[in-house]
Motif scaffolding. Structure first.
Motif, mmCIF file in Angstrom:
data_model
loop_
_atom_site.group_PDB
_atom_site.id
_atom_site.type_symbol
_atom_site.label_atom_id
_atom_site.label_comp_id
_atom_site.label_asym_id
_atom_site.label_seq_id
_atom_site.Cartn_x
_atom_site.Cartn_y
_atom_site.Cartn_z
ATOM 1 N N THR A 39 0.678 -1.073 -0.023
ATOM 2 C CA THR A 39 0.012 0.018 -0.033
ATOM 3 C C THR A 39 0.884 1.297 -0.100
ATOM 4 N N GLU A 40 2.234 1.069 0.300
ATOM 5 C CA GLU A 40 2.993 2.474 0.229
ATOM 6 C C GLU A 40 3.077 2.750 -1.140
ATOM 7 N N PRO A 41 3.043 4.131 -1.422
ATOM 8 C CA PRO A 41 2.916 4.631 -2.805
ATOM 9 C C PRO A 41 4.185 4.192 -3.779
ATOM 10 N N THR A 42 5.291 4.296 -3.144
ATOM 11 C CA THR A 42 6.638 4.222 -3.982
ATOM 12 C C THR A 42 6.561 2.681 -4.134
ATOM 13 N N GLU A 43 6.474 1.781 -3.083
ATOM 14 C CA GLU A 43 6.356 0.372 -3.248
ATOM 15 C C GLU A 43 5.238 -0.076 -4.117
ATOM 16 N N LEU A 44 4.267 0.459 -4.010
ATOM 17 C CA LEU A 44 3.144 0.086 -5.094
ATOM 18 C C LEU A 44 3.581 0.345 -6.638
ATOM 19 N N LYS A 45 4.021 1.564 -6.904
ATOM 20 C CA LYS A 45 4.652 1.913 -8.133
ATOM 21 C C LYS A 45 5.616 0.992 -8.858
ATOM 22 N N LYS A 46 6.369 0.437 -7.663
ATOM 23 C CA LYS A 46 7.425 -0.410 -8.104
ATOM 24 C C LYS A 46 7.070 -1.817 -8.394
ATOM 25 N N TRP A 47 5.992 -2.333 -7.601
ATOM 26 C CA TRP A 47 5.603 -3.764 -7.965
ATOM 27 C C TRP A 47 4.501 -3.649 -9.319
ATOM 28 N N VAL A 48 3.718 -2.577 -9.201
ATOM 29 C CA VAL A 48 2.734 -2.463 -10.449
ATOM 30 C C VAL A 48 3.709 -2.584 -11.976
ATOM 31 N N ALA A 49 4.726 -1.768 -11.599
ATOM 32 C CA ALA A 49 5.677 -1.700 -13.156
ATOM 33 C C ALA A 49 6.324 -2.940 -13.106
ATOM 34 N N LEU A 50 6.861 -3.862 -12.157
ATOM 35 C CA LEU A 50 7.343 -5.313 -12.069
ATOM 36 C C LEU A 50 6.260 -6.235 -12.782
ATOM 37 N N PHE A 51 4.942 -6.178 -12.357
ATOM 38 C CA PHE A 51 4.032 -7.010 -12.513
ATOM 39 C C PHE A 51 3.853 -6.700 -14.343
ATOM 40 N N THR A 52 3.590 -5.460 -14.475
ATOM 41 C CA THR A 52 3.316 -5.380 -15.984
ATOM 42 C C THR A 52 4.323 -5.608 -16.974
ATOM 43 N N ALA A 53 5.622 -5.636 -16.380
ATOM 44 C CA ALA A 53 6.715 -5.800 -17.340
ATOM 45 C C ALA A 53 7.174 -7.357 -17.512
ATOM 46 N N ALA A 54 6.666 -8.089 -16.498
ATOM 47 C CA ALA A 54 7.334 -9.455 -16.106
ATOM 48 C C ALA A 54 6.740 -10.439 -17.345
ATOM 49 N N ALA A 55 5.660 -10.248 -17.673
ATOM 50 C CA ALA A 55 5.066 -11.181 -19.097
ATOM 51 C C ALA A 55 5.584 -10.642 -20.071
ATOM 52 N N ALA A 56 6.041 -9.661 -20.444
ATOM 53 C CA ALA A 56 6.531 -9.052 -21.800
ATOM 54 C C ALA A 56 8.049 -9.707 -21.786
ATOM 55 N N LEU A 57 8.647 -9.794 -20.540
ATOM 56 C CA LEU A 57 10.141 -10.366 -20.812
ATOM 57 C C LEU A 57 10.202 -11.620 -21.054
ATOM 58 N N THR A 58 9.286 -12.532 -20.795
ATOM 59 C CA THR A 58 9.201 -14.064 -20.993
ATOM 60 C C THR A 58 8.462 -13.860 -22.390
ATOM 61 N N LEU A 59 7.645 -13.252 -22.748
ATOM 62 C CA LEU A 59 7.081 -13.228 -24.163
ATOM 63 C C LEU A 59 7.888 -12.993 -25.188
ATOM 64 N N VAL A 103 3.666 -12.067 -9.350
ATOM 65 C CA VAL A 103 4.855 -11.697 -10.346
ATOM 66 C C VAL A 103 5.494 -13.057 -11.071
ATOM 67 N N ILE A 104 5.696 -13.928 -10.112
ATOM 68 C CA ILE A 104 6.272 -15.209 -10.901
ATOM 69 C C ILE A 104 5.109 -15.936 -11.759
ATOM 70 N N LEU A 105 4.113 -15.910 -11.569
ATOM 71 C CA LEU A 105 3.248 -16.332 -12.284
ATOM 72 C C LEU A 105 2.870 -15.594 -13.516
ATOM 73 N N ARG A 106 3.049 -14.164 -13.226
ATOM 74 C CA ARG A 106 2.974 -13.248 -14.476
ATOM 75 C C ARG A 106 4.044 -13.533 -15.455
ATOM 76 N N LEU A 107 5.346 -13.947 -15.308
ATOM 77 C CA LEU A 107 6.210 -14.493 -15.818
ATOM 78 C C LEU A 107 5.992 -15.552 -16.684
ATOM 79 N N VAL A 108 5.469 -16.507 -16.040
ATOM 80 C CA VAL A 108 4.847 -17.843 -16.657
ATOM 81 C C VAL A 108 3.876 -17.436 -17.862
ATOM 82 N N GLN A 109 2.949 -16.541 -17.399
ATOM 83 C CA GLN A 109 1.725 -16.093 -18.328
ATOM 84 C C GLN A 109 2.723 -15.576 -19.626
ATOM 85 N N GLY A 110 3.743 -14.761 -19.666
ATOM 86 C CA GLY A 110 4.312 -14.492 -20.914
ATOM 87 C C GLY A 110 4.971 -15.535 -21.529
#
Length: 409
Positions: A39-59, A103-110
């Motif tokens: 819920t902390e704003p800086t941490e939230l932005k970090k995890w949102v960015a990681l989640f979004t980028a994770a699938a693209a990496l493995t894709l 985030v790990i599952l997001r990598l698998v999704q990609g």
């Protein structure tokens, strides 16, 4: 003989269900991450960015492999893999205990999914060459209408039953999409005769013969992927800011995604049909200009009516970019290597997708959330000269005219 129209209809319906499944839960990932304890704003932005980028990496890594396998063993099996793989991963996302597992599952999704490209390859190989614009444009409409329906209904489910239930429903929809392809389509695949390279130089030449002519368009697709995804991870947080809190934000986010889906649904077949008559670069430049203007409206939004109007206009204009570039790629790629080239097109797009949330996350951290949308507007305008340069590069040299003889009438 395969009825390409029946196959196309079945694939379009499966894409509707598939994208509906992805849109059922994915737009609400920033809220799900907050529910998982970030819920902390800086941490939230970090995890949102990681989640979004994770699938693209493995894709980016997996797509050329799947594309080459599709050219070797058939395109239908690739579409089945993408749908059933998505069913498994999205269902598991509804059971995660923490954001790291998500985030790990997001990598698998990609690595496992990619239904849109698998569907594009399957139908583009079977449909007549002079109908490629209509076919890919209509398929794009199915994608956007699925996104529209999934986001709206998913927003209601997320508000009433929770984000975990939304992910489980996603899995059910992807199962239905896979069964539709399994039971409703046919493919008479003839494996092409492979040219055996006797050395690394021969193999490099074979690779370049397939990919070389499409390289400029692939570069443009990568840039386009970066631009299109630059703001998307942050739209739910903008909705949350305008809404004044997370309560009710899933409903408004789903409704906003649905409005964008309507715009994309309208844009796909219209622009696809025009692209069979007008050069794709010209359509791409007009689309980029309109999307840039509308993204400025999104960045200035203080209420939902402004946000909805800007988002609708931006998606309508930007909705013309992906099918136009895919049509452009189709028209420059031989059918026997289309799966290979389309696989690399996904990699090119995924590289842009991977870089976009990292870059936009840095912008959000340094300059604030709304700066992301103004930078996104500038990037759309920047696409115009890039498209112009690539179109000039690909333009064939003019042929010398035949001499006119005095005796010719």
């Amino acid at each position: 003989m395969i009825d390409w129209k029946r196959n196309f209809l079945m694939v379009a319906l499966s894409q509707f269900l598939s994208i509906m499944g992805f849109a059922f839960a994915m737009p609400f990932a920033p809220y799900y991450i907050q529910q998982l304890g970030i819920t902390e704003p800086t941490e939230l932005k970090k995890w949102v960015a990681l989640f979004t980028a994770a699938a693209a990496l493995t894709l980016a890594v997996a797509s050329p492999i799947w594309g080459a396998l599709g050219d070797r063993y058939g395109r239908r099996i690739m579409l089945l893999r993408a749908n059933f793989g998505g069913m498994l991963v999205l269902s598991l996302m509804g059971l995660v205990p923490d954001v790291k597992t998500l985030v790990i599952l997001r990598l698998v999704q990609g690595a496992l999914t990619g239904t849109t490209t698998a569907a594009q390859t399957f139908v583009s190989v079977q449909s007549p060459h002079n109908r490629s614009g209509v076919v890919l444009g209509t398929l794009s409409a199915a994608v956007f209408s699925g996104s529209m329906s999934g986001a709206f209904v998913g927003g209601l489910v997320a508000e009433w039953l929770g984000y975990r239930a939304a992910f489980m429903c996603s899995g059910v929809l992807l199962l239905a999409a896979g069964l539709l392809v399994l039971l409703g389509t046919r493919e008479e695949f003839v494996r092409p005769v492979e040219e055996n390279g006797s050395s690394m130089e021969d193999r490099a030449r074979m690779f370049w013969d397939k990919i070389g002519p499409a390289t400029p368009i692939l570069a443009l697709i990568s840039i386009m992927g970066f631009v299109l995804l630059f703001d998307s991870a942050w739209m739910p947080l903008l909705v949350q800011e305008i809404n004044g809190g997370i309560k009710g934000a899933a409903f408004w986010t789903g409704s906003l995604q649905a409005a964008g889906g309507i715009a994309g649904f309208l844009a796909g077949p219209i622009i696809g049909r025009i692209a069979d008559r007008i050069s794709p670069p010209r359509i791409g430049k007009i689309s980029a200009f309109g999307a840039g203007l509308m993204m400025t409206v999104v960045g200035l939004s203080q209420g939902f009516w402004q946000l909805f109007a800007g988002r609708f206009g931006a998606v309508f204009c930007a909705g013309g970019l992906d099918p136009v570039f895919q049509i452009w790629l189709t028209k420059t790629t031989p059918a026997q290597s289309r799966g290979f080239v389309f696989g690399w097109a996904v990699t090119a797009r995924a590289l842009g997708w991977m870089a976009a949330p990292m870059a936009s996350g840095t912008v959000a951290w340094m300059f604030g959330l709304r700066a992301v949308f103004f930078i996104s507007s500038a990037l759309f305008f920047l696409l115009i000269p890039i498209i112009t340069l690539i179109a000039r590069y690909l333009q064939p040299a003019p042929q010398p005219s035949a001499p006119i003889h005095a005796g010719r009438r």
